[in-house]
Design a protein around this motif. Sequence first.
Motif, short mmCIF file in Angstrom:
data_model
loop_
_atom_site.label_atom_id
_atom_site.label_comp_id
_atom_site.label_asym_id
_atom_site.label_seq_id
_atom_site.Cartn_x
_atom_site.Cartn_y
_atom_site.Cartn_z
N PHE A 126 33.46 47.28 35.91
CA PHE A 126 32.29 46.56 35.98
C PHE A 126 31.10 47.04 36.55
CE2 PHE A 126 35.55 42.79 36.32
CZ PHE A 126 35.77 42.94 34.91
N THR A 137 33.69 37.56 35.20
CA THR A 137 34.31 38.66 35.64
C THR A 137 35.68 38.46 36.40
OG1 THR A 137 32.88 38.69 37.64
CG2 THR A 137 32.33 40.21 35.78
N THR A 213 36.48 41.03 42.14
CA THR A 213 35.74 40.61 40.92
C THR A 213 34.86 39.47 41.19
OG1 THR A 213 37.67 39.09 40.09
CG2 THR A 213 37.52 41.55 39.66
#
Length: 270
Positions: A126, A137, A213
């Motif tokens: 990412f 995400t 994330t």
Amino acid sequence: MRSDRHTASPALKIAAIGGLLFLHLPILLIFAYAFTTEEKSYQWPPPGFTLKWFGVAWERPDVWQALTLSLKVGAIATAIALVLGTLAAAAVSRSKFFGREAISLLVILPIALPGIITGIALRSAFSILDIPFSMWTIILGHATFCVVVVYNNAVARFRRTSGSLIEASYDLGADGFQTFRHVILPNIATALLAGGMLAFALSFDEVIVTTFTGGQQSTLPIWMLEELIRPRQRPVTNVVAMIVVLATFLPILAAYYLTRDGDQIAGGGK
């Protein structure tokens, strides 16, 4: 007529009971501490019992925000997993091609890797792609292992579904979509439902991958982890833990009942 089943010895029964207590007694302690009157520490036995903390948890907006995010992430990640896992299972189980076993191994690899490895890998990806951390995400991170759960359930059911049913459908003039809708889907529906429930349960209580994330987003397990370091209103954390236990236990229980008779598949024989 003599029965093939043997009565378990007392020692074996005691060992089984001991194992169950070892696994589930800590969970019962969480339930007990959700009703305690003590606010800042854990005492046993609890000095008293109250329903106060359920009201406190109900009134806290941060709990509702974390719960809502967990439900959204779990639902969307499960939907993605159902589509990708079913397609992958169909390709692997119904077709023969070079590298099929290698692809199957790559599909199930994410759930075999430690969560911290998956989290670091996703965070690095990412960052390289300049993707801002958000709910999406988290969903992508959860989908990596949710796909595996759906795939394992679906591929097992595909392999137990007789190929002659599909051939008969085509012989009778059905196209691919009609065959999938009227022949394949009824045979794999319970496996997909069970896989979806297990995937949702795994997503709902995931911590490690979410940590890497999520950015500033807090799902319910992350909220609990942050609350544990605070000395105030600890019973609220136990109340929320009860919600997490129920939210994960019920889908797993339903998945168990849906798949325990999985050997009795139409066209599968004995």
